[in-house]
Scaffold this motif. Structure first.
Motif, short mmCIF file in Angstrom:
data_model
loop_
_atom_site.label_atom_id
_atom_site.label_comp_id
_atom_site.label_asym_id
_atom_site.label_seq_id
_atom_site.Cartn_x
_atom_site.Cartn_y
_atom_site.Cartn_z
N GLY A 296 -3.67 3.24 3.07
CA GLY A 296 -2.24 2.97 3.08
C GLY A 296 -1.61 3.44 1.79
N ARG A 297 -0.27 3.54 1.80
CA ARG A 297 0.45 4.04 0.63
C ARG A 297 0.64 2.98 -0.43
NH1 ARG A 297 5.23 7.68 3.54
NH2 ARG A 297 3.84 9.25 4.46
N ILE A 298 0.77 1.72 -0.03
CA ILE A 298 1.05 0.68 -1.02
C ILE A 298 -0.02 -0.39 -1.07
CG2 ILE A 298 3.53 1.06 -0.82
CD1 ILE A 298 3.74 -1.41 0.87
N ILE A 299 -0.95 -0.40 -0.11
CA ILE A 299 -2.01 -1.41 -0.13
C ILE A 299 -2.97 -1.10 -1.28
CG2 ILE A 299 -4.01 -2.30 1.11
CD1 ILE A 299 -2.48 -2.08 3.66
N GLY A 300 -3.18 -2.09 -2.14
CA GLY A 300 -4.07 -1.93 -3.28
C GLY A 300 -3.48 -1.10 -4.40
N LYS A 301 -2.17 -0.83 -4.39
CA LYS A 301 -1.52 -0.03 -5.42
C LYS A 301 -0.86 -0.87 -6.51
CE LYS A 301 -2.52 3.63 -3.04
NZ LYS A 301 -3.62 4.51 -3.46
N GLY A 302 -1.12 -2.17 -6.54
CA GLY A 302 -0.50 -3.02 -7.54
C GLY A 302 0.82 -3.58 -7.05
N ILE A 303 1.66 -3.99 -8.02
CA ILE A 303 2.94 -4.61 -7.70
C ILE A 303 3.98 -3.52 -7.45
CG2 ILE A 303 4.77 -6.11 -8.54
CD1 ILE A 303 2.68 -7.57 -10.17
N ILE A 304 4.70 -3.65 -6.32
CA ILE A 304 5.73 -2.68 -5.93
C ILE A 304 7.02 -3.44 -5.65
CG2 ILE A 304 6.41 -0.94 -4.24
CD1 ILE A 304 3.46 -0.38 -3.79
N GLN A 305 8.14 -2.89 -6.12
CA GLN A 305 9.43 -3.54 -5.90
C GLN A 305 10.06 -2.99 -4.63
OE1 GLN A 305 11.95 -3.81 -9.33
NE2 GLN A 305 13.82 -4.00 -8.12
N LEU A 306 10.39 -3.91 -3.71
CA LEU A 306 11.01 -3.56 -2.44
C LEU A 306 12.15 -4.52 -2.15
CD1 LEU A 306 7.81 -2.89 -0.28
CD2 LEU A 306 9.33 -1.17 -1.25
N TYR A 333 -4.12 -8.31 6.69
CA TYR A 333 -3.42 -7.82 5.50
C TYR A 333 -2.67 -8.99 4.88
CZ TYR A 333 -4.43 -3.56 8.06
OH TYR A 333 -5.07 -2.57 8.76
N VAL A 334 -2.86 -9.13 3.55
CA VAL A 334 -2.29 -10.27 2.82
C VAL A 334 -1.26 -9.73 1.84
CG1 VAL A 334 -2.77 -12.27 1.38
CG2 VAL A 334 -4.47 -11.50 3.06
N ALA A 335 -0.09 -10.36 1.83
CA ALA A 335 1.00 -9.97 0.93
C ALA A 335 1.37 -11.14 0.04
CB ALA A 335 2.21 -9.51 1.73
N PHE A 336 1.45 -10.87 -1.27
CA PHE A 336 1.94 -11.85 -2.23
C PHE A 336 3.34 -11.39 -2.65
CE2 PHE A 336 -2.61 -11.91 -2.35
CZ PHE A 336 -2.94 -13.26 -2.44
N ILE A 337 4.34 -12.22 -2.38
CA ILE A 337 5.74 -11.81 -2.51
C ILE A 337 6.45 -12.77 -3.46
CG2 ILE A 337 7.87 -11.30 -1.25
CD1 ILE A 337 6.15 -11.02 1.28
N ARG A 338 7.24 -12.18 -4.38
CA ARG A 338 8.00 -12.99 -5.35
C ARG A 338 9.46 -12.55 -5.33
NH1 ARG A 338 5.69 -13.26 -11.29
NH2 ARG A 338 4.17 -14.50 -10.12
N ASP A 339 10.35 -13.53 -5.26
CA ASP A 339 11.78 -13.26 -5.31
C ASP A 339 12.17 -12.94 -6.76
OD1 ASP A 339 14.49 -13.14 -5.12
OD2 ASP A 339 14.78 -15.15 -4.29
N ILE A 340 12.70 -11.72 -6.99
CA ILE A 340 13.04 -11.29 -8.36
C ILE A 340 14.54 -11.05 -8.51
CG2 ILE A 340 10.76 -10.28 -8.77
CD1 ILE A 340 12.01 -7.54 -8.19
N THR A 341 15.33 -11.77 -7.70
CA THR A 341 16.78 -11.57 -7.76
C THR A 341 17.32 -11.83 -9.16
OG1 THR A 341 16.96 -12.19 -5.44
CG2 THR A 341 18.97 -12.26 -6.76
N SER A 342 16.92 -12.95 -9.75
CA SER A 342 17.43 -13.29 -11.09
C SER A 342 16.97 -12.27 -12.12
CB SER A 342 16.94 -14.69 -11.48
OG SER A 342 17.42 -15.66 -10.58
N ARG A 343 15.72 -11.81 -12.03
CA ARG A 343 15.21 -10.85 -13.00
C ARG A 343 15.95 -9.52 -12.90
NH1 ARG A 343 9.29 -8.74 -12.21
NH2 ARG A 343 10.40 -7.03 -11.20
#
Length: 882
Positions: A296-306, A333-343
């Protein structure tokens, strides 16, 4: 985590199976090898039993004795054929015994013994010698019985010795075999015990692995419970989907971030749940590609902003990290997602603040640079005009006024140049021209130039005798002189009736040269000493109030010292003077050579003074041509366009007219035709076409318009003189009307050579010889001003070239042509060629061609500007006029 534990358990089980298999295979291998060895030994023992070597060897001796008895009976008179037959029979029996001795495999080792080899050979020789006699006639056998008997006696002795050797050898071999069998049986016993011990160790290992398995199972259970707790309490959303994109895990943070309850999310399609609509297609294709190819293009590629979608439909930025795992149901497939609106909002605010700060700083720098540049241009004009001013006819007071004006202008110009130097250095555009030079001569010249200033201050300027090694050093002499000049003038400025000493020390070698400027002036306090190298800082002292300055000299000097790989610092005590020391490497590299001097021009014969009309729309070209002509004593009248040129030619007689070909409004061909057709004062005056492009067809059109010859740009003093001389010597051809003139071109060897030279030099960056000639023809201030104007025009042109609308403007092509002529004036051959190409592209409205040409044109201009600076002709940095 559970998958890692499962992998560990699988690895332990595989290790256990491998150990057991290895032990079994090893045991079978050892047993097989030992069995084969026992079988071989038994076979050897069996062979010894079936073939009694001792009996064979002793029986051979007996057979020889029987043969000898038969020979004795056969020797009795009268001869008895029966006795001879018995001799033959006994020989045949002995023959078989000898054959066994010579070929039997069992006694092969015996035959290999050195003592037995001769015995066996003699026995075989005996057999070979008497076999023909035995098989021959009886009379021959009867005649040789005596010799036969004697030979048999010798063979019987040999066989006895051979039998004794055999007894000894085979006895030793049997002892050896018995010892080997005993050792083999002992090895079998030891190996059996070792294998038994290994089996015991294997049993212990299996028991330990079983214990570890139980411990791992317990740890796995605890880890799973801990992981479930972490996931449930995580501040980041944890979302897991199967290979079909269905949600199989949805923690509390996911509920809070996306607004969907766990019951709503489990089993739902992730593409319809939280993926934005414009990413849904990419999400499905990526999932399908991952299921098929495993990549995949983003699996295992570290943190990506979407972007992600909330339950209410709003989109917000997230950081997402994807990983794959195995489960009982297959790939997940496991996704760890963080809301970065404030950042993101904070980052945008910081970027805006940074951009505003950078823009403000840039505007200030640009304002400072532009103002400095704009101030320097009129100052150059003022100082240059003062150079031309004839002060001999003025009285002493007015001459003093002129000196004050000039000195004030030079001081102001020095301040402006300091500001430009600071701007250029801070922009990283400082240029170094390193070469071998004589430091001693540089120091002596520096002292000589400051001697008058030292006297006005009542000071003595001293140079400590330098080392002879300093006659051959390597650095940028211009920059080094600039540093030392700042230090010496400062020392003289702050010293009254004292001594300023310059000393250069290379005792540590040319890799570390110290140059010190010591004065006996007022000195500097400790607080001021820490800031004297800052920009715009002036020291508050009694002498300083009488000495104006921008406070930039030491800052520039320190920057230059760093650029040269050295260091500039100072030490001082108030009332005891100061010492400024410059430490820098001056050792020449092995490949450093002296820069070759610029090629010198060859002087052409100067024609007599002429009245010359110069019709040229380009002010730079017009100024250069005028200066060249005036330098040779000619009277010059100029016109900025074709209309003015025709008007001037109609009311004033000239000896020669220099006509630019490409001009707005009325071009040179039209202007020449009108001058010829008006039958005015200059109808027969030689007209010289000046152009940067002169192809054969164009030359023919110039000739048809009444122009006599062609002077190809860039114009040089030599080419201008030769063209004027040729125009005067062959001017009779210009007297005939154009209609009656021969349509073929007259011989113009010089013109053709000029065209060929321009074409050949099209790829040359700078025509150094032409530039040097131009520097000799123009005063340095005017050349600098002209070059600065040209640089500003080129920068403006390049900035405008990027805008699509300009390429459809006819005047834009004319500007490209005008700048091509200016580039030729300064010897920028490659730049002139590219500008000519740009003119053609503008004429053809070829936007794609212009876009392709822009990078090459801009890069060539940057290289040309750098070459000007390397040759000592400074053009302002590009960003100062943009």
């Amino acid at each position: 985590m559970s998958r890692l534990l499962s992998s560990s358990h699988t690895a332990n089980s595989g290790l256990r199976r491998f150990v057991i298999a290895w032990v079994i295979v090893s045991l079978l291998g050892v047993i097989t090898v030992l069995g084969l060895e026992v079988r071989a030994q038994l076979r050897l023992l069996s062979a010894s039993a079936t073939e009694n070597v001792q009996w064979t060897l002793s029986q051979a001796e007996t057979e020889v004795m029987d043969l000898q008895l038969a020979i004795l009976h056969a020797r009795m008179d009268p001869p008895d054929n029966a006795a001879l037959s018995l001799v033959r029979l006994r020989f045949d029996v002995l023959y078989s015994r000898i054959d066994t001795i010579t070929s039997s495999e069992v006694i092969e080792n015996l035959r290999a013994q050195p003592s037995a080899q001769k015995l066996v050979r003699d026995t075989a020789d005996f057999r070979a010698k008497w076999t023909p006699v035995i098989d021959g006639p009886s009379t021959q056998l009867q005649a040789e019985l005596d010799q036969f008997y004697n030979d048999a006696t010798l063979v019987r002795r040999d066989l006895r010795e051979l039998a004794l050797d055999g007894v000894n050898l085979f006895a030793a071999q049997r002892d050896l075999r018995r010892r080997d069998i005993s050792e083999m049986l002992l090895s079998i016993g030891v190996t059996g015990l070792g294998l038994l011990g290994l089996l015991l160790l294997l049993m212990l290992a299996v028991l330990r692995l079983a214990s570890q398995r139980a411990e791992e199972a317990r740890e796995h259970r605890e880890t799973r419970e801990r992981t479930e707790t972490i996931i449930a309490t995580s501040l980041d959303a944890v979302v897991a989907i199967d290979s079909d994109g269905r949600v199989i895990e949805w923690n509390g943070a996911a509920e809070r971030i996306f607004g969907f309850a766990r019951a709503e999310a489990i089993g739902a399609d992730m593409a319809h749940l939280i993926v934005p609509a414009h990413f849904a297609k990419q999400h499905r294709s990526g999932l399908e590609r991952m299921n098929i190819t495993g990549s995949g293009r983003i699996i295992g590629k570290g943190i990506i902003q979407l972007e992600a979608r909330h339950k209410d439909g709003s989109l917000f930025p997230v950081d997402i990290s994807l990983a794959e795992a195995q489960s009982a149901r297959g790939q997940i497939y496991v996704a760890f997602i963080r809301d970065i609106t404030s950042r993101v909002q904070n980052e945008q605010a910081l970027k805006q603040a940074r951009d505003r700060a950078i823009a403000g700083e840039k505007h200030m720098a640009e304002l400072l640079a532009v103002m400095s540049h704009e101030m320097r241009t009129p100052l150059n004009g003022i100082i240059g005009t003062l150079d031309l001013f004839q002060a001999k006819g003025l009285d002493a007071e007015h001459q003093r006024y002129l000196r004050i004006i000039r000195q004030s202008g030079e001081v102001l110009l020095s301040h402006v140049n300091d500001v430009l130097d600071i701007s250029r250095m801070d922009a990283g555009k400082i240029t170094l021209r390193k070469t071998r030079f004589d430091l001693v001569t540089l120091l002596e010249d520096l002292i000589e130039s400051q001697m008058d200033f030292a006297r006005t201050q009542g000071n003595t300027l001293v140079l400590t005798p330098p080392s002879p090694d300093l006659h051959n050093v390597y650095s940028d002499p211009g920059r080094l002189r600039q540093i030392l000049l700042n230090l010496v003038t400062n020392a003289l400025k702050f010293t009254r009736d004292g001594v300023v000493t310059i000393e250069a020390d290379c005792s540590a070698g040319l890799e570390h040269v110290d140059i010190r400027v010591t004065d006996t002036g007022v000195g500097i306090t400790e607080d001021n000493l820490r800031r004297i190298f800052d920009d715009f800082v002036t020291v508050d002292s009694s002498y300083q109030r009488r000495s104006a300055g921008t406070g930039l000299g030491l800052g520039i000097s320190q920057r230059l010292a760093g650029a040269l790989g050295g260091r500039l610092d100072a030490e001082s005590e108030p009332g005891d003077g100061s010492v400024f020391w410059l430490s820098l490497p001056l050792a020449p590299p092995p490949d450093a050579v002296l820069l070759p001097p610029l090629p010198r021009k060859t002087d052409a014969e100067i024609p007599p003074p002429l009245d010359v009309l110069v019709i040229e729309d380009n002010p730079i070209n017009r100024e250069v041509a005028s200066q060249m002509l005036q330098r040779d004593g000619h009277v010059v009248t100029t016109a900025a366009n074709g209309f003015d040129g025709v008007e001037l030619a109609g009311r004033q007689t000239f000896d020669v007219i220099l006509m630019d070909i490409s001009m707005p409004g009325m071009d040179g061909i039209t202007a020449a035709s009108r001058i010829r057709g008006n039958a005015g004062a200059n109808a027969a005056t030689p007209i010289v076409a000046t152009t940067a492009h002169a192809l054969p067809d164009q030359i023919r059109s110039f000739h048809d318009a009444g122009m006599h010859t062609v002077l190809t740009k860039p114009i040089t003093t030599t080419s201008l003189r030769r063209t004027l001389s040729r125009a005067l010597s062959t001017g009779a051809e210009a007297l005939s009307p154009p209609a009656s003139r021969d349509r073929t071109l007259p011989p113009m060897g010089a013109t053709v050579s000029a065209v060929t030279f321009a074409e050949v030099q099209a790829d040359q960056l700078i025509d150094v010889r032409h530039l040097e000639e131009l520097a000799e023809d123009l005063p340095s201030e005017r050349l600098t001003e002209a070059l600065a104007t040209f640089a500003a025009e080129i920068d403006t042109f390049l900035n405008a070239l990027i805008l699509p609308g300009n390429t459809t403007d006819a005047t834009f092509g004319a500007e490209a042509h005008r700048l091509a002529g200016s580039a030729g004036v300064f010897g920028a051959m490659k730049l002139a060629t590219l500008l000519g190409t740009c003119q053609q592209l503008v004429r053809d409205a070829d936007r794609d061609g212009i876009d392709a040409l822009i990078p090459q044109l801009a890069g060539t201009w940057d290289q040309t500007r750098q070459s000007f600076e390397d040759l000592g002709f400074t053009a302002p940095p590009r960003d100062l006029t943009e």
